[in-house]
Motif scaffolding. Structure first.
Motif, PDB file in Angstrom:
ATOM      1  N   THR A   1       8.626  11.080   1.297  1.00 48.17           N
ATOM      2  CA  THR A   1       8.780  10.546   2.654  1.00 48.17           C
ATOM      3  C   THR A   1       7.583  10.928   3.529  1.00 48.17           C
ATOM      4  OG1 THR A   1      11.158  10.830   2.377  1.00 48.17           O
ATOM      5  CG2 THR A   1      10.404  10.360   4.591  1.00 48.17           C
ATOM      6  N   ALA A   2       7.089  12.154   3.352  1.00 46.41           N
ATOM      7  CA  ALA A   2       5.908  12.577   4.124  1.00 46.41           C
ATOM      8  C   ALA A   2       4.694  11.723   3.736  1.00 46.41           C
ATOM      9  CB  ALA A   2       5.623  14.059   3.885  1.00 46.41           C
ATOM     10  N   VAL A   3       4.599  11.383   2.452  1.00 41.60           N
ATOM     11  CA  VAL A   3       3.491  10.527   2.000  1.00 41.60           C
ATOM     12  C   VAL A   3       3.651   9.121   2.589  1.00 41.60           C
ATOM     13  CG1 VAL A   3       2.445   9.419  -0.030  1.00 41.60           C
ATOM     14  CG2 VAL A   3       3.048  11.831  -0.114  1.00 41.60           C
ATOM     15  N   ALA A   4       4.877   8.591   2.544  1.00 41.59           N
ATOM     16  CA  ALA A   4       5.125   7.244   3.095  1.00 41.59           C
ATOM     17  C   ALA A   4       4.767   7.224   4.589  1.00 41.59           C
ATOM     18  CB  ALA A   4       6.586   6.861   2.886  1.00 41.59           C
ATOM     19  N   ALA A   5       5.129   8.284   5.298  1.00 47.79           N
ATOM     20  CA  ALA A   5       4.806   8.363   6.733  1.00 47.79           C
ATOM     21  C   ALA A   5       3.288   8.415   6.927  1.00 47.79           C
ATOM     22  CB  ALA A   5       5.467   9.594   7.350  1.00 47.79           C
ATOM     23  N   GLY A   6       2.609   9.192   6.078  1.00 44.90           N
ATOM     24  CA  GLY A   6       1.148   9.300   6.172  1.00 44.90           C
ATOM     25  C   GLY A   6       0.472   7.955   5.952  1.00 44.90           C
ATOM     26  N   VAL A   7       1.013   7.164   4.998  1.00 44.53           N
ATOM     27  CA  VAL A   7       0.425   5.842   4.731  1.00 44.53           C
ATOM     28  C   VAL A   7       0.656   4.923   5.931  1.00 44.53           C
ATOM     29  CG1 VAL A   7       0.475   3.831   3.207  1.00 44.53           C
ATOM     30  CG2 VAL A   7       0.693   6.104   2.234  1.00 44.53           C
ATOM     31  N   PHE A   8       1.862   4.934   6.478  1.00 43.47           N
ATOM     32  CA  PHE A   8       2.133   4.124   7.671  1.00 43.47           C
ATOM     33  C   PHE A   8       1.147   4.482   8.787  1.00 43.47           C
ATOM     34  CE2 PHE A   8       6.846   3.325   6.573  1.00 43.47           C
ATOM     35  CZ  PHE A   8       6.632   1.980   6.322  1.00 43.47           C
TER      36      PHE A   8
ATOM     37  N   THR B 284       0.845  -1.205   0.000  1.00 42.12           N
ATOM     38  CA  THR B 284       0.000   0.000   0.000  1.00 42.12           C
ATOM     39  C   THR B 284       0.878   1.252   0.000  1.00 42.12           C
ATOM     40  OG1 THR B 284      -1.535  -1.239   1.378  1.00 42.12           O
ATOM     41  CG2 THR B 284      -1.946   1.115   1.185  1.00 42.12           C
ATOM     42  N   GLY B 285       1.942   1.206   0.797  1.00 47.50           N
ATOM     43  CA  GLY B 285       2.849   2.364   0.882  1.00 47.50           C
ATOM     44  C   GLY B 285       3.499   2.661  -0.444  1.00 47.50           C
ATOM     45  N   ILE B 286       4.076   1.635  -1.062  1.00 47.41           N
ATOM     46  CA  ILE B 286       4.797   1.856  -2.331  1.00 47.41           C
ATOM     47  C   ILE B 286       3.831   2.367  -3.406  1.00 47.41           C
ATOM     48  CG2 ILE B 286       6.087   0.713  -4.197  1.00 47.41           C
ATOM     49  CD1 ILE B 286       7.177  -1.206  -1.972  1.00 47.41           C
ATOM     50  N   VAL B 287       2.666   1.705  -3.491  1.00 44.30           N
ATOM     51  CA  VAL B 287       1.685   2.110  -4.514  1.00 44.30           C
ATOM     52  C   VAL B 287       1.236   3.556  -4.253  1.00 44.30           C
ATOM     53  CG1 VAL B 287      -0.648   1.675  -5.398  1.00 44.30           C
ATOM     54  CG2 VAL B 287       0.908  -0.238  -5.010  1.00 44.30           C
ATOM     55  N   SER B 288       0.977   3.876  -2.981  1.00 42.60           N
ATOM     56  CA  SER B 288       0.499   5.237  -2.663  1.00 42.60           C
ATOM     57  C   SER B 288       1.542   6.292  -3.009  1.00 42.60           C
ATOM     58  CB  SER B 288       0.171   5.365  -1.173  1.00 42.60           C
ATOM     59  OG  SER B 288      -0.766   4.426  -0.801  1.00 42.60           O
ATOM     60  N   VAL B 289       2.803   6.018  -2.660  1.00 46.81           N
ATOM     61  CA  VAL B 289       3.859   7.003  -2.922  1.00 46.81           C
ATOM     62  C   VAL B 289       3.968   7.266  -4.433  1.00 46.81           C
ATOM     63  CG1 VAL B 289       6.360   7.401  -2.837  1.00 46.81           C
ATOM     64  CG2 VAL B 289       5.182   6.555  -0.811  1.00 46.81           C
TER      65      VAL B 289
ATOM     66  N   GLY C 239      11.836  10.901  -6.733  1.00 48.59           N
ATOM     67  CA  GLY C 239      11.625  11.057  -5.289  1.00 48.59           C
ATOM     68  C   GLY C 239      10.805   9.900  -4.728  1.00 48.59           C
ATOM     69  N   ALA C 240       9.899   9.373  -5.550  1.00 49.35           N
ATOM     70  CA  ALA C 240       9.098   8.225  -5.103  1.00 49.35           C
ATOM     71  C   ALA C 240       9.960   6.969  -5.035  1.00 49.35           C
ATOM     72  CB  ALA C 240       7.923   8.007  -6.059  1.00 49.35           C
ATOM     73  N   ALA C 241      10.799   6.778  -6.067  1.00 49.77           N
ATOM     74  CA  ALA C 241      11.631   5.562  -6.119  1.00 49.77           C
ATOM     75  C   ALA C 241      12.600   5.497  -4.949  1.00 49.77           C
ATOM     76  CB  ALA C 241      12.399   5.517  -7.433  1.00 49.77           C
ATOM     77  N   ALA C 242      13.029   6.662  -4.502  1.00 46.94           N
ATOM     78  CA  ALA C 242      14.000   6.689  -3.392  1.00 46.94           C
ATOM     79  C   ALA C 242      13.374   6.240  -2.067  1.00 46.94           C
ATOM     80  CB  ALA C 242      14.597   8.080  -3.261  1.00 46.94           C
ATOM     81  N   GLN C 243      12.066   6.044  -2.064  1.00 42.45           N
ATOM     82  CA  GLN C 243      11.421   5.539  -0.835  1.00 42.45           C
ATOM     83  C   GLN C 243      11.596   4.016  -0.728  1.00 42.45           C
ATOM     84  OE1 GLN C 243      10.636   8.051   1.085  1.00 42.45           O
ATOM     85  NE2 GLN C 243      11.065   9.311  -0.715  1.00 42.45           N
ATOM     86  N   LEU C 244      12.232   3.409  -1.747  1.00 45.63           N
ATOM     87  CA  LEU C 244      12.496   1.972  -1.702  1.00 45.63           C
ATOM     88  C   LEU C 244      13.211   1.589  -0.402  1.00 45.63           C
ATOM     89  CD1 LEU C 244      12.742  -0.836  -3.236  1.00 45.63           C
ATOM     90  CD2 LEU C 244      14.970  -0.029  -4.005  1.00 45.63           C
ATOM     91  N   GLY C 245      14.157   2.437   0.001  1.00 48.58           N
ATOM     92  CA  GLY C 245      14.922   2.164   1.226  1.00 48.58           C
ATOM     93  C   GLY C 245      14.036   2.048   2.455  1.00 48.58           C
TER      94      GLY C 245
END
Lengths: 49, 371
Positions: free
Chosen positions: B359-366, A13-18, B109-115
């Motif tokens: 990163t802010a989006v990833a945090a929001g999803v978490f 969900t996180g990856i898709v959302s980002v 910027g999205a791809a860098a959230q892979l980490g």
């Protein structure tokens, strides 16, 4: 004990959302950029006319 | 009277100083040394280091309910006030021009959230719970305030460790990025000169924070505290009509809240919270998260080049790890090493600021799934 299915759901969900958010933002910004460029080009033409 | 004397004597700090307190002082001095002598993130590490030092004196009551540091922590961090205020200042300092001129760099910027997600799974394998793993994973976003915001929500007992790891690794970006970026790119790719960016009009700059807020918050509402403040700060600057508010956001306000944030985080670092094997795991996972973040950005840039007309230098993908603007500067230096006429700084600023949003989006999803 880790609930791996839950963890996988969270990660997917996180990856898709980002990608979804930044992808849509990319399209929206691109479209608004085109609009502004077109408007800028039209302005000198109007003042010449 | 003797009893009172004995009581007062027993309350003397030095008699109650534990080995744990002294070990935390060593850590505090190490952070202060790094900040003062080596210039490692001094704005954060000086208050954090001193906060650790002061909070590890016995009987001060600083972190007891109603104590000074407790108030900093409880009202500033636990109640989620300070990270969004820092985002306000960051927004006022951020130039979104490069990403508006080249919107496809949002994807880097999205791809860098892979980490973030690699470290999340690795933390689970090491026995951390899901909320803890999310707080550790977000270190890979290389964004201090977001790491603090998420950890304060999901795993407050890890706050000190994740914050110090995030800020330490942000300072180590010049050491972490180059080997990974070199490994994944050829000299020819690094030498690639990118097309000059177009000029971005004032209108586009003003409309961007509004458009971005609509898109991001409608899709991930839990990212709102960080995103709204980030975009408001940017609107202050770009509108040009509230210069006083823009100035106070990027100068006085961010400085004040940084002091409270740093001391509040340092104060959470007691011996029992910090001196355990989990801390070592978190630091190892942090560097893994950073490494995968760099790799994610570079690899997506290479993949994008298979389809797009105006190719991007894959190095700019490495700047997607945020750490603004240091990551972009590292990319600029690497580009110039490969080709003296290569100026990638402004191109790298696109993924760099996109990484902050990512990163802010990833945090929001978490937050929306776990909390």
């Amino acid at each position: 004990m880790v609930d791996w299915l839950n963890a996988l759901t969270i990660a997917v969900t996180g990856i898709v959302s980002v990608f979804l958010v930044l992808g849509i933002l990319s399209i929206v910004v691109s479209l608004s950029g085109r609009y502004f460029i077109r408007k800028e080009k039209e302005q000198p033409e109007q003042s010449e006319g | 009277m003797l009893e009172q004397f004995l009581e007062a004597f027993q309350g003397i700090g030095i008699l109650n100083l534990s080995w744990g307190n002294m070990a935390m002082w060593v850590i505090a001095f190490a952070l202060l040394y790094l900040a003062i002598k080596k210039g490692v993130e001094p704005l954060l590490l000086v208050p954090i280091g001193f906060g650790i030092f002061a909070a590890n004196f016995p009987f001060t009551g600083l972190m007891d309910e109603g104590g000074l540091f407790y108030i900093f922590y409880h009202y500033g961090i636990e109640n989620e006030l300070i990270p969004p205020l820092i985002f306000l200042g960051l927004g006022a300092m951020t130039d979104f021009g490069p990403v508006i001129a080249n919107p496809k760099t949002f994807l880097l910027g999205a791809a860098a959230q892979l980490g973030v997600y690699v470290a999340f799974f690795m933390a689970l394998l090491l026995g951390f719970s899901i909320p803890e793993a999310a707080s550790i994973g977000i270190i890979g976003g290389a964004d201090g305030p977001t790491t603090i915001y998420l950890t304060a929500n999901l795993a407050p007992h890890l706050l000190g460790t994740t914050a110090v790891a995030a800020y330490s690794y942000m300072a180590l970006v010049p050491i972490i990025i180059p080997p990974i970026a070199r490994l994944l790119t050829t000299t020819k790719e690094r030498a690639m000169v990118m097309e000059q960016m177009r000029e971005v009009s004032k209108g586009e700059r003003i409309i961007f924070p509004i458009l971005a807020s609509i898109v991001i918050i409608l899709l991930v509402p839990k990212s709102a505290p960080l995103i709204t403040m980030f975009m408001l700060g940017n609107l202050f600057t770009e509108s040009g009509v509230v210069e006083r508010l823009a100035n106070v956001s990027r100068e006085a306000l961010i400085n004040i809240v940084t002091i409270i944030l740093g001391v509040g985080i340092g104060a959470t670092m007691s011996a029992e919270n910090f001196l355990n094997p989990k801390t070592i795991y978190i630091f190892i996972l942090g560097v893994i998260a950073f490494a995968f973040a760099v790799a994610g950005g570079v690899l997506l840039a290479k993949f994008m080049n298979l389809f797009i007309k105006n190719k991007v230098n894959p190095l700019i993908g490495a700047a997607g790890v945020s750490a603004v603007p240091m990551a972009a500067r590292v990319v600029q230096n690497m580009g110039r090493e490969a080709n003296r006429d290569n100026f990638l700084l402004m191109h790298a600023m696109g993924p760099n600021v996109a990484g902050v949003i990512g990163t802010a989006v990833a945090a929001g999803v978490f937050l929306s799934i776990i909390k």
